[in-house]
Design a protein around this motif. Structure first.
Motif, PDB file in Angstrom:
ATOM      1  N   ASN A 157       6.013  -9.245  13.625  1.00  0.00           N
ATOM      2  CA  ASN A 157       6.142  -8.161  12.709  1.00  0.00           C
ATOM      3  C   ASN A 157       5.231  -7.915  11.532  1.00  0.00           C
ATOM      4  O   ASN A 157       4.653  -8.626  10.811  1.00  0.00           O
ATOM      5  CB  ASN A 157       7.578  -8.369  11.797  1.00  0.00           C
ATOM      6  N   VAL A 158       4.616  -6.632  11.526  1.00  0.00           N
ATOM      7  CA  VAL A 158       3.599  -6.038  10.781  1.00  0.00           C
ATOM      8  C   VAL A 158       4.076  -4.862   9.987  1.00  0.00           C
ATOM      9  O   VAL A 158       4.611  -4.092  10.401  1.00  0.00           O
ATOM     10  CB  VAL A 158       2.273  -5.692  11.637  1.00  0.00           C
ATOM     11  N   SER A 159       3.617  -5.177   8.525  1.00  0.00           N
ATOM     12  CA  SER A 159       4.355  -4.434   7.653  1.00  0.00           C
ATOM     13  C   SER A 159       3.153  -3.806   6.628  1.00  0.00           C
ATOM     14  O   SER A 159       2.348  -4.512   6.423  1.00  0.00           O
ATOM     15  CB  SER A 159       5.538  -4.802   6.824  1.00  0.00           C
ATOM     16  N   ILE A 209      14.901   2.849  10.510  1.00  0.00           N
ATOM     17  CA  ILE A 209      14.590   2.549   9.133  1.00  0.00           C
ATOM     18  C   ILE A 209      13.576   3.638   8.802  1.00  0.00           C
ATOM     19  O   ILE A 209      12.546   4.018   9.320  1.00  0.00           O
ATOM     20  CB  ILE A 209      13.702   1.032   8.918  1.00  0.00           C
ATOM     21  N   SER A 210      13.982   4.426   7.618  1.00  0.00           N
ATOM     22  CA  SER A 210      13.021   5.514   7.309  1.00  0.00           C
ATOM     23  C   SER A 210      12.669   5.266   5.779  1.00  0.00           C
ATOM     24  O   SER A 210      13.675   5.083   4.941  1.00  0.00           O
ATOM     25  CB  SER A 210      13.833   6.643   7.422  1.00  0.00           C
ATOM     26  N   PRO A 211      11.452   5.418   5.527  1.00  0.00           N
ATOM     27  CA  PRO A 211      10.030   5.634   6.492  1.00  0.00           C
ATOM     28  C   PRO A 211      10.084   4.304   6.919  1.00  0.00           C
ATOM     29  O   PRO A 211      10.141   3.167   6.374  1.00  0.00           O
ATOM     30  CB  PRO A 211       9.070   6.032   5.449  1.00  0.00           C
ATOM     31  N   ALA A 212       9.627   4.474   8.370  1.00  0.00           N
ATOM     32  CA  ALA A 212       9.381   3.254   9.016  1.00  0.00           C
ATOM     33  C   ALA A 212       7.877   2.694   8.780  1.00  0.00           C
ATOM     34  O   ALA A 212       6.893   3.314   9.327  1.00  0.00           O
ATOM     35  CB  ALA A 212       9.313   3.544  10.457  1.00  0.00           C
ATOM     36  N   ARG A 213       7.767   1.625   8.053  1.00  0.00           N
ATOM     37  CA  ARG A 213       6.407   1.174   7.650  1.00  0.00           C
ATOM     38  C   ARG A 213       6.333  -0.152   8.109  1.00  0.00           C
ATOM     39  O   ARG A 213       5.473  -1.230   7.488  1.00  0.00           O
ATOM     40  CB  ARG A 213       6.428   0.990   5.918  1.00  0.00           C
ATOM     41  N   HIS A 214       6.697  -0.394   9.358  1.00  0.00           N
ATOM     42  CA  HIS A 214       6.385  -1.789   9.989  1.00  0.00           C
ATOM     43  C   HIS A 214       6.142  -1.326  11.639  1.00  0.00           C
ATOM     44  O   HIS A 214       6.607  -0.338  12.035  1.00  0.00           O
ATOM     45  CB  HIS A 214       7.429  -2.764   9.773  1.00  0.00           C
ATOM     46  N   CYS A 215       5.415  -2.510  12.147  1.00  0.00           N
ATOM     47  CA  CYS A 215       5.537  -2.230  13.886  1.00  0.00           C
ATOM     48  C   CYS A 215       5.617  -3.847  14.370  1.00  0.00           C
ATOM     49  O   CYS A 215       5.604  -4.681  13.573  1.00  0.00           O
ATOM     50  CB  CYS A 215       4.628  -1.680  14.350  1.00  0.00           C
ATOM     51  N   ALA A 216       6.314  -3.970  15.449  1.00  0.00           N
ATOM     52  CA  ALA A 216       6.494  -5.269  15.764  1.00  0.00           C
ATOM     53  C   ALA A 216       5.840  -5.361  17.451  1.00  0.00           C
ATOM     54  O   ALA A 216       5.784  -4.589  18.180  1.00  0.00           O
ATOM     55  CB  ALA A 216       7.963  -5.492  16.165  1.00  0.00           C
ATOM     56  N   GLY A 266       1.623 -19.920  15.204  1.00  0.00           N
ATOM     57  CA  GLY A 266       1.669 -18.461  14.666  1.00  0.00           C
ATOM     58  C   GLY A 266       1.399 -18.496  13.156  1.00  0.00           C
ATOM     59  O   GLY A 266       0.747 -17.306  12.701  1.00  0.00           O
ATOM     60  N   ALA A 267       2.084 -19.294  12.371  1.00  0.00           N
ATOM     61  CA  ALA A 267       1.506 -19.099  10.929  1.00  0.00           C
ATOM     62  C   ALA A 267       0.220 -19.348  10.591  1.00  0.00           C
ATOM     63  O   ALA A 267      -0.411 -18.597   9.741  1.00  0.00           O
ATOM     64  CB  ALA A 267       2.507 -20.424  10.299  1.00  0.00           C
ATOM     65  N   GLN A 268      -0.611 -20.093  11.221  1.00  0.00           N
ATOM     66  CA  GLN A 268      -2.079 -20.463  11.159  1.00  0.00           C
ATOM     67  C   GLN A 268      -2.555 -19.062  11.633  1.00  0.00           C
ATOM     68  O   GLN A 268      -3.582 -18.547  10.900  1.00  0.00           O
ATOM     69  CB  GLN A 268      -2.368 -21.597  11.928  1.00  0.00           C
ATOM     70  N   PHE A 269      -1.894 -18.362  12.533  1.00  0.00           N
ATOM     71  CA  PHE A 269      -2.772 -17.201  13.088  1.00  0.00           C
ATOM     72  C   PHE A 269      -2.612 -16.003  11.855  1.00  0.00           C
ATOM     73  O   PHE A 269      -3.478 -15.483  11.699  1.00  0.00           O
ATOM     74  CB  PHE A 269      -2.203 -16.798  14.421  1.00  0.00           C
ATOM     75  N   GLN A 287      -1.845  -7.072  -1.340  1.00  0.00           N
ATOM     76  CA  GLN A 287      -0.846  -7.873  -1.293  1.00  0.00           C
ATOM     77  C   GLN A 287       0.404  -7.252  -0.626  1.00  0.00           C
ATOM     78  O   GLN A 287       1.556  -8.052  -0.578  1.00  0.00           O
ATOM     79  CB  GLN A 287      -0.444  -8.183  -2.877  1.00  0.00           C
ATOM     80  N   THR A 288       0.472  -5.950  -0.689  1.00  0.00           N
ATOM     81  CA  THR A 288       1.526  -5.167   0.140  1.00  0.00           C
ATOM     82  C   THR A 288       1.635  -5.038   1.476  1.00  0.00           C
ATOM     83  O   THR A 288       2.527  -4.665   2.194  1.00  0.00           O
ATOM     84  CB  THR A 288       1.656  -3.529  -0.342  1.00  0.00           C
ATOM     85  N   MET A 289       0.616  -5.598   2.309  1.00  0.00           N
ATOM     86  CA  MET A 289       0.454  -6.025   3.493  1.00  0.00           C
ATOM     87  C   MET A 289       1.192  -7.384   3.962  1.00  0.00           C
ATOM     88  O   MET A 289       0.840  -8.246   3.340  1.00  0.00           O
ATOM     89  CB  MET A 289      -0.878  -5.761   4.238  1.00  0.00           C
ATOM     90  N   ASP A 290       1.759  -7.412   5.174  1.00  0.00           N
ATOM     91  CA  ASP A 290       2.233  -8.644   5.678  1.00  0.00           C
ATOM     92  C   ASP A 290       2.457  -8.750   7.256  1.00  0.00           C
ATOM     93  O   ASP A 290       2.286  -7.784   7.911  1.00  0.00           O
ATOM     94  CB  ASP A 290       3.594  -8.878   5.108  1.00  0.00           C
ATOM     95  N   ILE A 291       2.282 -10.049   7.815  1.00  0.00           N
ATOM     96  CA  ILE A 291       2.738 -10.326   8.915  1.00  0.00           C
ATOM     97  C   ILE A 291       3.436 -11.555   9.222  1.00  0.00           C
ATOM     98  O   ILE A 291       3.109 -12.583   8.335  1.00  0.00           O
ATOM     99  CB  ILE A 291       1.419 -10.549   9.801  1.00  0.00           C
ATOM    100  N   ASN A 292       4.718 -11.447   9.658  1.00  0.00           N
ATOM    101  CA  ASN A 292       5.546 -12.521   9.916  1.00  0.00           C
ATOM    102  C   ASN A 292       5.813 -12.782  11.636  1.00  0.00           C
ATOM    103  O   ASN A 292       5.825 -11.730  12.053  1.00  0.00           O
ATOM    104  CB  ASN A 292       6.976 -12.197   9.232  1.00  0.00           C
ATOM    105  N   LEU A 293       6.059 -14.119  11.721  1.00  0.00           N
ATOM    106  CA  LEU A 293       6.207 -14.397  13.082  1.00  0.00           C
ATOM    107  C   LEU A 293       7.409 -15.129  13.173  1.00  0.00           C
ATOM    108  O   LEU A 293       7.731 -16.180  12.593  1.00  0.00           O
ATOM    109  CB  LEU A 293       5.130 -15.234  13.726  1.00  0.00           C
ATOM    110  N   ASN A 294       8.600 -14.673  14.100  1.00  0.00           N
ATOM    111  CA  ASN A 294       9.517 -15.545  14.413  1.00  0.00           C
ATOM    112  C   ASN A 294       9.776 -15.656  15.915  1.00  0.00           C
ATOM    113  O   ASN A 294       9.286 -14.754  16.685  1.00  0.00           O
ATOM    114  CB  ASN A 294      10.809 -14.689  13.809  1.00  0.00           C
TER     115      ASN A 294
END
Length: 468
Positions: A342-344, A390-397, A427-430, A443-450
């Protein structure tokens, strides 16, 4: 300053007549033309392509021409939707970005510098345009510059050669096929098929446009008198039997004494011996265009080619229809477990560049899992998905299908708990590496893996089938 790339498969290409030249390294496998049954199947295939929306409508063509006319005002004559822009050595690429950013007609403007070929991606009045820039050692670029001649490579550095060769390869392929119209139609079919089966994406380790073009062109050389319906079926017959890593080539490798560039040759270079699915470009300097294909993605491609072969056999026996060949691959039903990336970002502009950078790195994540977890099969999805509720959609998967390997069985094999933990650690290392290497990270950008079970898959993925 502008030089258009010949867009292989585009309806605007001029018709080339078949010639009697020697096209390749070997003689054709068959000179047979279409039978009455082949002609009937070809008519059915053509009807299917029309109903599938593969061909552009007159209204779309006129709109495209209108957009091209306006784009020419920005960077010169001869532009196309897939565009190569040649200019003097300066900061023109950045300058052009600033010009486009100020235009109301331009949206989704994205600069991708950290890639094999630097490119500006944007929509102009809703038309998607990829613009590649190739700097050249001229103060003023002549309008009659012949990019097809090898001498032009003497005026660019090595980094610009891939940008120029996109155009050069496209033109050369048209010279090397016996019937351009049949080639174009067959390529349309295989691109549509590749999209629907989840194989059309160079960046995620599958096959991009130029890969499909070379593969189709080789089949056209082997069956010079076949019509498109025959060529589609022969495509799967040829490549299910192909002994990879034997290379697919359209002509002999070309060396040049004028200037030395690396020409693909596994006899000389260790790196070239590691290619698992070499598809070689037909112009100097010849390279492996499928450099992103890994052992994992090659196995997926081979499985899908086998599916295509079986469907075509049914069609030829009159036990199947063309739409059965072009069924969408049921990605979210194929695996018991999925890795969700998930990228936001805080705003849409930041998200556009950030998700593009992450997607360009997904192939590296596939390789990490492939090397660190030998018992797992990892299947990257070529699409990106957004929860539109989700509006506005500020993420993609992005998603990767995961399961344990088990030879010679179709039985579904689930991952074990320790394997899940190890994959998440990979995934966390990536994620940390991607954040560290993105030059514009905030700092407002993120990437999470689940990890997500098939039965827990979010509903929005089933409502979306288009690539974002």
């Amino acid at each position: 300053m502008g030089e258009s790339k010949s867009k292989i498969g585009d309806s605007t290409l001029s018709r080339h007549k078949a010639t009697t030249i020697q096209f390749d390294l070997t003689k054709p496998l068959s000179l047979s033309g279409p039978s009455n049954a082949d002609i009937r199947r070809n008519a059915m295939l053509h009807k299917f392509l029309i109903t599938s929306g593969v061909y552009e409508s007159l209204e779309e063509t006129e709109r495209r021409e209108e957009v091209l006319a306006q784009i020419r005002q920005v960077h010169g004559p001869g532009a196309d939707i897939d565009t190569l822009c040649v200019g003097p050595y300066n900061e023109f690429f950045s300058y052009l970005h600033k010009i486009l950013a100020k235009m109301d007609e331009v949206t989704n403007l994205q600069t991708i510098l950290d890639s094999y070929v630097p490119v500006l991606k944007f929509k102009f009045q809703g038309i998607l345009i990829d613009l590649v820039y190739a700097p050249i050692y001229f103060r003023i670029v002549p309008n009659d510059l012949d990019l097809s001649h090898n001498s032009v490579l003497g005026y660019v550095d090595k980094k610009a050669v891939p940008s120029l060769n996109g155009y050069r390869v496209a033109n050369k392929i048209l010279e090397l096929v016996p019937n351009v119209e049949n080639f174009r139609t067959t390529l349309r079919c295989l691109k549509l098929w590749g999209n629907r089966r989840g194989l059309y994406s160079n960046v995620t380790g599958f096959l991009g446009g130029i890969n499909w073009a070379i593969l189709v062109a080789r089949v056209c050389q082997l069956y010079p008198n076949a019509n498109p319906s025959m060529l589609v079926c022969r495509f799967f017959r040829v490549y299910t039997e192909w002994k990879w890593p034997n290379p697919v080539m359209l002509c002999p490798l070309v060396e040049s004494n004028r200037r030395r560039f690396h020409v693909w040759d596994p006899r000389k270079y260790l790196k070239d011996r590691t290619s698992v699915m070499p598809i070689i470009t037909p112009v100097y300097p010849s390279t492996n265009s499928s450099y992103n294909v890994s052992t994992t993605t090659l196995n997926i491609i081979k499985d899908q080619f086998e599916f295509g072969k079986k469907m075509c056999e049914q069609i030829e026996l009159r036990n199947g229809q063309w739409d059965s060949l072009f069924e969408f691959y049921p990605f979210f039903e194929a695996y018991p477990c999925y890795l969700l990336i998930n990228v936001s970002a805080s705003d849409e502009e930041d998200l556009l560049d950030w998700k593009g950078f992450v997607k360009s790195r997904l192939m590296k994540l596939t390789l990490k899992i492939e090397r660190a977890h030998e018992k797992l099969q990892c299947h990257p999805c070529t699409n990106a998905y957004t929860d539109e509720s989700i509006s506005p959609a500020r993420h993609c998967a992005f998603f990767m299908g995961l399961k344990r390997k088990k030879e010679e069985t179709t039985e579904e094999v689930h991952m074990q708990t320790n394997e899940e933990v190890n994959v998440l650690a990979t995934g966390a290392q990536f994620a940390d590496e991607v954040k560290g290497r993105y030059p514009n990270w905030k700092q407002t950008m993120d990437i999470n893996l689940n990890l997500v079970r098939r039965e827990e898959m979010p509903s929005y993925v089933f409502r979306q089938q288009s690539v974002l």
